[in-house]
Write an enzyme that holds these catalytic residues in place. Structure first.
Site, PDB file in Angstrom:
ATOM      1  N   HIS A  73     -10.712  -1.932   4.061  1.00  0.00           N
ATOM      2  CA  HIS A  73     -10.742  -1.347   5.684  1.00  0.00           C
ATOM      3  C   HIS A  73     -11.631  -0.157   5.966  1.00  0.00           C
ATOM      4  O   HIS A  73     -11.454   0.398   7.122  1.00  0.00           O
ATOM      5  CB  HIS A  73      -9.149  -1.493   5.793  1.00  0.00           C
ATOM      6  N   ASP A  74     -11.886   0.467   4.966  1.00  0.00           N
ATOM      7  CA  ASP A  74     -12.777   1.999   5.179  1.00  0.00           C
ATOM      8  C   ASP A  74     -14.383   1.798   4.633  1.00  0.00           C
ATOM      9  O   ASP A  74     -14.907   2.673   5.095  1.00  0.00           O
ATOM     10  CB  ASP A  74     -12.216   2.796   3.988  1.00  0.00           C
TER      11      ASP A  74
ATOM     12  N   ASP B 132      -2.616   5.023  -2.385  1.00  0.00           N
ATOM     13  CA  ASP B 132      -3.724   5.591  -1.753  1.00  0.00           C
ATOM     14  C   ASP B 132      -4.090   7.151  -2.143  1.00  0.00           C
ATOM     15  O   ASP B 132      -3.152   8.049  -2.408  1.00  0.00           O
ATOM     16  CB  ASP B 132      -2.860   5.798  -0.216  1.00  0.00           C
TER      17      ASP B 132
ATOM     18  N   GLU C  55      -6.113   4.137  -5.754  1.00  0.00           N
ATOM     19  CA  GLU C  55      -7.404   4.660  -5.126  1.00  0.00           C
ATOM     20  C   GLU C  55      -7.825   6.045  -5.547  1.00  0.00           C
ATOM     21  O   GLU C  55      -7.179   6.911  -5.100  1.00  0.00           O
ATOM     22  CB  GLU C  55      -7.295   4.368  -3.450  1.00  0.00           C
TER      23      GLU C  55
ATOM     24  N   ASP D 239       0.669  -0.970  -0.075  1.00  0.00           N
ATOM     25  CA  ASP D 239       0.047   0.021   0.320  1.00  0.00           C
ATOM     26  C   ASP D 239       0.812   1.361   0.078  1.00  0.00           C
ATOM     27  O   ASP D 239       1.701   1.486   1.049  1.00  0.00           O
ATOM     28  CB  ASP D 239      -0.929  -0.090   1.305  1.00  0.00           C
TER      29      ASP D 239
HETATM   30  O1  TEU Z   1      -9.013   6.675   2.236  1.00  0.00           O
HETATM   31  C1  TEU Z   1      -9.182   7.821   1.468  1.00  0.00           C
HETATM   32  C2  TEU Z   1     -10.727   7.860   1.424  1.00  0.00           C
HETATM   33  O2  TEU Z   1     -11.288   8.459   0.622  1.00  0.00           O
HETATM   34  C3  TEU Z   1     -11.129   7.766   2.811  1.00  0.00           C
HETATM   35  O3  TEU Z   1     -11.433   8.991   3.578  1.00  0.00           O
HETATM   36  C4  TEU Z   1     -12.554   7.147   2.681  1.00  0.00           C
HETATM   37  O4  TEU Z   1     -12.929   7.466   1.679  1.00  0.00           O
HETATM   38  C5  TEU Z   1     -13.355   7.394   3.763  1.00  0.00           C
HETATM   39  O5  TEU Z   1     -12.736   7.139   5.044  1.00  0.00           O
HETATM   40  C6  TEU Z   1     -14.728   6.278   3.813  1.00  0.00           C
HETATM   41  O6  TEU Z   1     -15.469   6.699   5.038  1.00  0.00           O
HETATM   42  C7  TEU Z   1      -7.462   6.339   1.974  1.00  0.00           C
HETATM   43  C8  TEU Z   1      -6.960   5.058   3.032  1.00  0.00           C
HETATM   44  O7  TEU Z   1      -7.942   3.930   2.443  1.00  0.00           O
HETATM   45  C9  TEU Z   1      -7.885   5.475   4.382  1.00  0.00           C
HETATM   46  O8  TEU Z   1      -7.871   4.436   5.325  1.00  0.00           O
HETATM   47  C10 TEU Z   1      -6.846   6.531   5.079  1.00  0.00           C
HETATM   48  O9  TEU Z   1      -7.781   6.863   6.335  1.00  0.00           O
HETATM   49  C11 TEU Z   1      -6.882   7.874   3.891  1.00  0.00           C
HETATM   50  O10 TEU Z   1      -6.539   7.538   2.569  1.00  0.00           O
HETATM   51  C12 TEU Z   1      -5.779   8.574   4.402  1.00  0.00           C
HETATM   52  O11 TEU Z   1      -4.526   8.048   4.162  1.00  0.00           O
END
Ligand code: TEU
Ligand code: CA
Length: 559
Positions: free
Chosen positions: A329-330, A199, A256, A98
């Protein structure tokens, strides 16, 4: 269409902190992953995507990196990493890291230097601006609430952080920054890493004029393109990254990209673009967002979901490539978000998997999805760990007047910790995740939902995923066939075909707990068919079963 290994692969995302703890400190680690390689190999996945394992103070659980070239102390050592990489390769699996380079941790040495004085050589590694009459430089809102600007009294300037204040954004306009990142990427690729998930890669370039009016991407799907992306140099930077790094390795890259629409995705993933191979888009997982984004009403209609996923299937069918996912994970757990985590949990989890895995694109399985793990409903805020959830609670309850119950209901539905409770391995204490106290509580339903029971039950969701993955290996139409939607206006059934030359697949998925009848056109009736997979027992017959679909029933036919 060119055949590529990453188009034919199935990816499994591991969130290491919650996967398996080998040393009893309650935190998952690399040696814990080593203990579960047989499990992954049995599932049949080809690629493991590890959420960040680099040194980090864990303000955002590893997405705040303080040293790109060392392993997070809680996860183990570089030797552990190299053993894991070797073990995966020996088993014919690949490992994707990642890459979090939109920002670093504020404890990264670059930022410590940059903030120390205005004329420090690394000052321009980050984005510093004067305030406006005591106010931040712009009105932009952070994804984790509050302003994206943090005032630094030491140099009387603000620094930009789209996420937490401990995640200062790197200044990609600065060539020295880009060069440091490309060197770091090559360092990992020369170790044998097989690619990167990048990311928020579409946010790396901001409009240097820093105009007002920008709002965090998730809220601007209207034009599908957050303000900064319209004027960004992200394509220029990615083409440079491709020239300098990516093109020299046989690797997989997925960016992403919150807020992208298919036309923009084609600019990131088109074969001739020489940027990335695929992106994660967010339109389906952000269905139902309201004025407070995902925290407001999450209701959605199946026709909207079908419209979005069809737009992406058709949008990238002749150039670019889709990633396919329900959760990560989000995101909340798929079976809780898109189907039924109650009485129809097993059958509806299989239906969701079928609907996704029979589409065109590279499927991503998030740890625990193959067990039908569900959302969790902790009663107290202090049982949650995610900075996004905690900040949102404080903002919405203390500053916007939301009630505790209203906010807890929103967290139960869409909070990121739904996906971060520990993997549920067996019936023993803490589901066998740790012999210590887990960093976040295990979902109390682990006695009913765990890997040990699933592996021992041939009718489990786990074995269903194995069959689905096997179909992708056996039938190239699953990878390369053209997608066409059926019954677009039907609010209960998601049905589509895949076509490759004379071959056809017919995929029927009932997204409801009700029986759903349907009628097929002539073209499906005559041909000899083969039932490839279903989540119900089917009467043994040689035609297509046109009986109404039972609750959450799916059927896939090969014609
Ligand atoms: O996520 C980016 C992002 O868009 C997140 O804010 C997500 O859409 C949101 O949390 C959903 O509710 C990436 C990573 O996947 C995330 O874990 C990190 O917190 C974020 O970037 C900052 O690195
Ligand atoms: Ca541990």
């Amino acid at each position: 269409m060119e055949r590529r290994w990453w188009k034919e692969a199935v990816v499994y995302q591991i969130y290491p902190r919650s996967f398996m703890d080998s040393n009893g400190d309650g935190i998952g680690d690399l040696q814990g992953i080593m203990m579960k390689l047989d499990y992954l190999q049995t599932l049949g996945i080809d690629v493991v995507w590890l959420s960040p394992i680099y040194q980090s103070p864990n303000d955002d659980n590893g997405y705040d990196i303080s040293d790109y070239c060392s392993v997070m102390s809680e996860f183990g050592t570089m030797a552990d990493f190299e053993r894991l990489l070797k073990a995966l390769h020996e088993r014919g699996m690949r490992l994707v890291m990642d890459l979090v380079v939109n920002h670093t941790s504020d404890e990264h040495e670059w930022f410590v230097e940059s903030r120390s004085s205005k004329d420090n050589p690394k000052r321009e590694y980050y984005i510093w601006r004067q305030g406006r009459n005591g106010q931040p430089p712009t009105n932009w809102e952070s994804a984790f609430k509050g302003s994206v600007w943090e005032y630094d009294a030491n140099t009387d300037e603000y620094y930009l952080h789209l996420f937490s204040k401990k995640q200062p954004d790197l200044n990609w306009e600065n060539e020295a920054v880009r060069k440091e990142i490309y060197e770091m990427m090559k360092w990992w690729l020369d170790k044998g890493v097989d690619g990167f998930r990048m990311d928020v890669i579409n946010l790396i370039s901001k409009d240097p004029a820093f105009p007002d009016g920008y709002v965090y991407p998730g809220k601007q799907y209207g034009d599908g393109s957050p303000y900064i992306m319209n004027r960004s140099r992200s394509h220029e930077f990615l083409r440079e990254m491709n020239r300098e790094v990516l093109a020299h390795y046989d690797i997989m890259t997925v960016g992403e990209a919150p807020g992208v629409n298919p036309d923009q995705a084609k600019l990131y993933t088109g074969q001739k673009r020489n940027e990335l191979q695929m992106v994660f888009q967010f339109e389906h997982v952000d269905l139902g967002g309201g004025s407070e984004g995902k925290w407001s009403d999450g209701s959605w209609k199946l026709t909207d979901l079908k419209h979005i996923l069809t737009k992406w299937q058709k949008g990238l069918e002749d150039d670019g490539w889709n990633s396919l996912y329900w959760n990560n994970h989000d995101q909340p757990r798929a079976v809780s978000r898109f189907s039924d985590d109650g009485m129809y949990r097993e059958v509806s989890a299989k239906m969701l998997a079928t609907c996704l895995h029979m589409m065109q694109g590279t499927p991503y399985i998030y740890q625990g999805e193959e067990l039908g793990m569900t959302n969790v409903a902790f009663h107290q805020l202090d049982e949650y760990r995610d900075i996004e959830t905690i900040n949102a609670y404080h903002e919405l309850v203390y500053s916007r007047g939301w009630s505790h119950d209203q906010m807890m209901a929103a967290i139960h539905a869409r909070g990121r910790d739904n996906a971060r409770t520990p993997m549920q391995w067996n019936h023993s204490k803490h589901a066998g995740f740790t012999s210590g106290t887990p960093w976040i509580a295990v979902n109390p339903n682990y006695p009913q939902i765990n890997a040990e029971d699933s592996i021992n039950d041939p009718t489990s969701i786990f074995h269903y995923y194995r069959t689905l993955i096997g179909l992708r290996k056996k039938y190239s139409i699953v990878v390369y066939g053209r997608y066409d939607l059926l019954f677009p206006e039907d609010e209960r059934i998601f049905a589509y075909t895949r076509t490759l030359g004379e071959e056809k697949l017919l995929v029927l998925c009932n997204f409801t707990a009700d029986a759903a009848d349907f009628s097929l056109s002539e073209e499906f009736i005559r041909k000899s068919v083969k039932l490839l997979i279903s989540n119900y027992n089917q009467r043994d017959e040689d035609g297509i079963n046109e009986a109404p679909l039972r609750p959450y029933e799916c059927r896939v036919y090969h014609l």
